[in-house]
Motif scaffolding. Structure first.
Motif, PDB file in Angstrom:
ATOM      1  N   TYR A  50       0.839  -1.184   0.000  1.00  0.00           N
ATOM      2  CA  TYR A  50       0.000   0.000   0.000  1.00  0.00           C
ATOM      3  C   TYR A  50       0.881   1.244   0.000  1.00  0.00           C
ATOM      4  N   PHE A  62      -0.928   7.888   4.591  1.00  0.00           N
ATOM      5  CA  PHE A  62      -2.178   8.448   5.095  1.00  0.00           C
ATOM      6  C   PHE A  62      -1.807   9.631   5.988  1.00  0.00           C
ATOM      7  N   ALA A 103      -0.207   8.200   9.605  1.00  0.00           N
ATOM      8  CA  ALA A 103      -0.896   7.169  10.375  1.00  0.00           C
ATOM      9  C   ALA A 103      -1.118   5.904   9.557  1.00  0.00           C
ATOM     10  N   GLY A 104      -0.835   5.954   8.261  1.00  0.00           N
ATOM     11  CA  GLY A 104      -0.960   4.750   7.454  1.00  0.00           C
ATOM     12  C   GLY A 104       0.306   3.920   7.496  1.00  0.00           C
ATOM     13  N   ILE A 129       0.064  -5.218   3.539  1.00  0.00           N
ATOM     14  CA  ILE A 129      -1.213  -5.132   4.216  1.00  0.00           C
ATOM     15  C   ILE A 129      -1.549  -6.529   4.680  1.00  0.00           C
ATOM     16  N   ALA A 130      -1.478  -6.731   5.990  1.00  0.00           N
ATOM     17  CA  ALA A 130      -1.654  -8.078   6.508  1.00  0.00           C
ATOM     18  C   ALA A 130      -3.078  -8.209   6.937  1.00  0.00           C
ATOM     19  N   VAL A 131      -3.534  -9.347   7.099  1.00  0.00           N
ATOM     20  CA  VAL A 131      -4.797  -9.367   7.752  1.00  0.00           C
ATOM     21  C   VAL A 131      -5.450 -10.671   7.828  1.00  0.00           C
ATOM     22  N   THR A 146       4.557  -8.062  10.136  1.00  0.00           N
ATOM     23  CA  THR A 146       3.571  -7.587   9.186  1.00  0.00           C
ATOM     24  C   THR A 146       2.607  -6.855  10.049  1.00  0.00           C
ATOM     25  N   GLY A 154      -3.762  -0.532   9.737  1.00  0.00           N
ATOM     26  CA  GLY A 154      -4.907  -0.166  10.547  1.00  0.00           C
ATOM     27  C   GLY A 154      -4.617  -0.242  12.033  1.00  0.00           C
ATOM     28  N   ARG A 174      -0.756   4.030  14.494  1.00  0.00           N
ATOM     29  CA  ARG A 174      -1.453   5.241  14.070  1.00  0.00           C
ATOM     30  C   ARG A 174      -1.029   6.477  14.867  1.00  0.00           C
TER      31      ARG A 174
END
Lengths: 367, 345
Positions: free
Chosen positions: A74, A102, A119-120, A144-146, A167, A171, A194
Motif C-alpha cells: 500500500y 495516510f 498514520a498509514g 497489508i496483513a490481515v 507484518t 490499521g 497510528r
C-alpha cells in the motif's frame, strides 16, 4: 436532541464545563482562499515555519495497492506542499516517499525542519527546509496483513524467527503489548500504532503521540532518533489515554496531550509526570500553542464525520482557564469541518486544517 | 477496496438483465433520421479519454465529460470539441467516476462512486464544496486479502519471495528462496535449473528464512539462515558442510574478494528497534571462512556508527563495508581499522 444532551452532560460535569460553554465568543475573520492545493484533498495537517511559510500535509492522490506474491503493498495516499506567506505554492516535499500513505499531521521544529506524521505507514519523516530527508522514525508495515489465508502466514509457524519483520495492519492491529508490558502501551520501540502528532524540547528530543490505534502512549526519542523513554497505556486514569489526537509542548517543556476518548487534555512534565488535566472543552482533537508570552493553547472540539454538531475552537491559558471560543462546524468559509490540525505561532492568527472541506483556513481573531 | 469490488459485482448483476431486454415498442415505433459526429477527438497530447461515463453542457454550450481513465478525470470542451481544461487534476475525489452535471449557475458537479464523493467546482475549476467523505484508506486495509503462507512449492523456475543471489567462480547462479519457500536453488550460468535443497524447519538441510547468500572462491555456499540464527555452509552441490552459530541472527552476509577471504555477518536489530532487543544486537561480525570470529563492529541505533536494522552489506574490500539499513533509510560506508590482533594477517 444531541445539543440538549450535551448541555445536560455539561451541567453534570460542573463548573469548569459551564465556564467553557459560556466562554465569550471571540470575533474572527476566516480566509479560505489563501492556499490553493496543487492537488485537492483532505487537509490533515497545516503548519507554519519561522518565515511564515505554510506547509500542508494532505490526503490526496490515491491509496494504491500493488499486487505482489500473495501480498498486497500500500502506498501513495498523501502529499506534502509548501506555500510562501502570501499563499503562493513553493514546492512539493517528499514526493513518492515510502512513508507517505495516510497524512495525519505536519509540524515544524525549532530549526524549521518539517515533520510529516503518517498514520498509514506509522512513520514520521523529518525533512530539512530545502526538502532533503533528514531522519525517519517508525517502520511501515511491509504489506497489508490481515485475514489469514488458506494457510497460516509463514512467520506464525516460524516462531523461532523472533527478529523477522512484523507484518502489521496499517490499521493498527498491533503493538498493543502482546504479553509484554502494560496493555495498550506498546513496546519500547518505534513500532507505532497510528501516530498522530509530534513535539520537540530544547534538547532536541522528539515526543511522539502514539496514537489512535492500539498504543496509547507518548514515546520519546533523542536527536539521533534513538529511544529515550515512554509513558502511558490504554485507560482513563491519570497517565492513561484513549485515542491521543494531538499534542503540543510549551516553552517550559510541559506536554499537553489531547486525550480525545477521555474528553480531556492531560498535562505532563517532560519526564512524563502527570501534572493536571483540562476538561470542559468537548473532545479535544487538534492542538496548537502560541509562541507569544504568555503562551496560549488552542483546542478544537471537532465535529465527527456524521454530524455538524460542535466544531468550535477554544482558546485557553496554560493553566486550563478558558479565555474564549470561536467557530462552529460547517462547510462554508468561516465554518470548520472536521478540524484535524491547528497552527498558532502568533496569538491571533490561527491556521485551521479541515478534513471535510479539503482546505486550510487562515483565521484572524479580533480582540 | 473489497467493498468497492463487491459493489461493482453487484452492480453488474443488477444492471445486466435490463440492458439486454428488448423494448416492447421496438417493432412498432417509426425511426427518426439523424446524423452524428464523434465529439471528443481533439485531446491534447498526453491526455486520453477512457470510458465515457458522464456528459453535461453548461449555459454557454460547453461540454463536460467525466471519464474513467488511468485515474478518473473531468474534462471541459468548447462546443466544437476543443479541449478547454481539466477539473481537479490529481484530486482525492476520483476513485471510480459515475456522473458529471452542471447546475443553473454553471457550477460543475462530479459524482464518484469509488471515493463516495460529490464535488462542486466553480466554472473556473475552483473547488467550492465537498459532499461526502472518502472512506479512510487505513480503515479499508483490514478488509484486504491476507499474506502469503509458506508454500514449500520448490518449483524449478519460480520463486516465493526470494531473498538473495550469488555466483561461484564458474558462473553458476545460487538463489536463496526465501520467505515463503525455504530453499537454495542452483542454476548454471545460462539459467538452466540444476538442483535445489532445503525445506522449512531448524534441522539439517532446513532453513527458517534463508535471508542472504554468498559464495567463496572455492565455490562453497554460505547461507544466512536468519530464523535459525546460524550461517549454514554448503558445498558447491548444495550438500551440508558445517554450521556457524555464534554470530546471532544473520540478515546480511558477505564474503570479501581479498586474499585471504573474510566472511562478514550482521547480527541485525529487529525492525521495531525495540530497546531490549537493540541492546543486544546490531553489530557486524568479521570471521574467517572456517567460522573463527575475528572481531565485531557497530551496535544498534540510528546515530552515525550505529546500525538501524542492517539488511544487506557489501564487503568487496574487507576494510570498507557498505551497510544498508532498513529503519534509518540510509547506507553507511564503514572503514575498518583492524588492529594487528584482530586482522590475523
Amino acid at each position: 436532541m444531541k445539543r440538549i444532551l450535551q448541555l445536560l452532560t455539561a451541567t453534570v460535569l460542573g463548573v469548569c464545563t459551564l465556564s467553557a460553554q459560556s466562554a465569550p465568543e471571540i470575533k474572527y475573520e476566516a480566509a479560505a482562499d489563501v492556499l490553493t492545493l496543487p492537488a485537492y484533498g483532505e487537509v490533515a495537517g497545516v503548519a507554519t515555519n519561522s518565515r511564515g511559510h505554510v506547509f500542508v500535509y494532505a490526503r490526496t492522490g490515491h491509496p494504491v495497492a500493488t499486487l505482489g506474491d500473495e501480498r498486497t503493498f500500500y502506498h501513495g495516499n498523501a502529499r506534502l506542499f509548501e506555500f510562501d506567506p502570501s499563499g503562493k505554492f513553493v514546492k512539493e516535499i517528499g514526493q513518492g516517499t515510502y512513508g507517505f500513505d495516510f497524512a495525519q499531521q505536519v509540524r515544524i521544529d525549532p530549526e524549521d525542519n518539517i515533520w510529516a506524521v503518517d498514520a498509514g505507514s506509522n512513520v514520521l519523516t523529518k525533512f530539512a527546509p530545502d526538502g532533503r530527508l533528514l531522519m525517519v522514525i517508525g517502520r511501515k508495515p511491509e504489506a497489508i496483513a490481515v485475514r489469514p489465508g488458506p494457510g497460516m502466514p509463514a512467520r506464525l509457524i516460524d516462531d523461532k524467527s523472533a527478529t523477522a519483520p512484523p507484518t502489521g495492519g496499517g490499521g493498527g492491529g498491533e503493538g498493543g503489548g502482546a504479553g509484554r508490558g502494560a496493555p495498550g502501551a506498546g513496546t519500547k520501540s518505534e513500532l507505532f500504532s497510528r501516530p498522530t502528532d509530534v513535539a520537540f524540547d530544547r534538547a532536541g528530543n522528539v515526543y511522539i503521540a502514539d496514537g489512535m490505534g492500539t498504543n496509547n502512549r507518548i514515546a520519546v526519542f533523542n536527536r539521533d532518533g534513538n529511544w529515550v523513554r515512554g509513558w502511558g497505556q490504554t485507560g482513563s486514569g491519570q497517565g492513561q489515554f484513549d485515542k491521543i489526537r494531538g499534542m503540543v509542548a510549551d516553552a517550559a517543556g510541559n506536554l499537553y496531550v489531547a486525550d480525545s476518548g477521555n474528553n480531556r487534555i492531560q498535562v505532563f512534565d517532560s519526564q512524563g509526570a502527570f501534572k493536571s488535566e483540562i476538561t470542559g472543552i468537548g473532545t479535544p482533537q487538534a492542538l496548537c500553542i502560541t509562541a507569544s508570552s504568555p503562551q496560549y493553547l488552542y483546542s478544537s472540539n471537532s465535529n465527527d464525520p456524521e454530524s455538524m454538531d460542535n466544531g468550535e475552537i477554544y482558546k485557553l491559558q496554560l493553566d486550563g482557564k478558558v479565555v474564549g471560543r470561536f467557530g462552529k462546524a460547517g462547510r462554508v468559509p468561516g465554518e470548520f469541518g472536521m478540524v484535524n490540525s491547528l497552527d498558532c505561532r502568533a496569538e491571533n492568527t490561527v491556521w485551521v486544517g479541515e478534513v471535510w472541506n479539503w482546505r486550510a483556513q487562515k483565521v484572524s481573531l479580533k480582540r | 477496496m473489497m467493498r468497492r469490488l463487491c459493489a461493482g459485482v453487484a452492480g453488474l448483476l443488477l444492471c445486466a438483465p435490463p440492458a439486454f431486454a428488448q423494448a416492447k415498442a421496438r417493432a412498432t415505433t417509426p425511426e427518426i433520421p439523424f446524423d452524428s459526429v464523434s465529439f471528443v477527438n481533439k485531446m491534447p497530447a498526453g491526455l486520453y479519454m477512457g470510458e465515457a461515463i458522464g456528459v453535461a453542457t453548461n449555459s454557454k454550450g460547453n461540454v463536460f465529460v467525466i471519464t474513467r481513465s488511468g485515474e478518473s478525470k473531468v474534462f471541459e470542451f468548447d462546443r466544437n470539441g476543443n479541449f478547454v481544461k481539466e477539473f481537479g487534476r490529481g484530486s482525492y475525489g476520483y476513485g471510480f467516476a459515475h456522473a458529471v452535471r452542471v447546475d443553473k449557475d454553471d457550477n460543475v458537479w462530479s459524482v464518484d462512486e469509488g471515493s463516495n464523493l460529490v464535488l462542486k467546482y466553480a466554472p473556473d475549476g475552483k473547488l467550492l464544496m465537498v459532499l461526502g467523505k472518502r472512506p479512510d484508506a487505513i480503515d479499508q486495509l483490514n478488509r484486504m486479502q491476507g499474506t502469503a503462507p509458506y508454500s514449500g512449492a520448490n518449483r524449478p523456475y519460480s520463486f516465493h519471495r526470494p531473498t538473495d543471489v550469488t555466483w561461484d567462480p564458474q558462473g553458476n547462479i545460487f538463489v536463496s528462496d526465501g520467505y515463503t519457500d525455504s530453499r537454495i536453488v542452483k542454476y548454471d550460468k545460462n539459467g538452466r535449473f540444476i538442483k535445489s535443497m532445503g525445506t522449512r524447519g531448524n534441522g539439517l538441510n532446513q532453513f527458517s528464512t534463508p535471508h542472504g547468500i554468498s559464495a567463496d572462491a572455492q565455490g562453497n555456499i554460505y547461507v544466512a539462515d536468519r530464523g535459525n540464527s546460524r550461517v549454514v555452509v554448503l558445498d558447491n552441490d548444495l550438500n551440508w558442510k558445517t554450521t556457524y552459530e555464534d554470530v546471532g541472527a544473520p540478515w546480511g552476509i558477505c564474503i570479501s574478494q581479498s586474499t585471504p577471504q573474510y566472511l562478514y555477518s550482521t547480527a541485525s536489530s529487529g525492525t521495531n528497534m525495540e530497546v531490549e532487543n537493540a541492546a543486544v544486537t546490531g553489530e557486524i561480525y568479521k570471521m574467517q571462512l572456517d567460522g573463527k570470529v575475528l572481531g565485531r563492529f557497530g551496535k544498534a541505533g540510528k546515530a552515525i556508527k550505529e546500525f538501524a536494522s542492517t539488511h544487506t552489506i557489501d564487503c568487496r574490500n574487507p576494510n570498507e563495508i557498505y551497510v544498508a539499513e532498513i529503519n534509518a533509510w540510509r547506507v553507511q560506508k564503514a572503514t575498518l581499522r583492524p588492529t594487528s590482533s584482530s586482522s590475523q594477517e
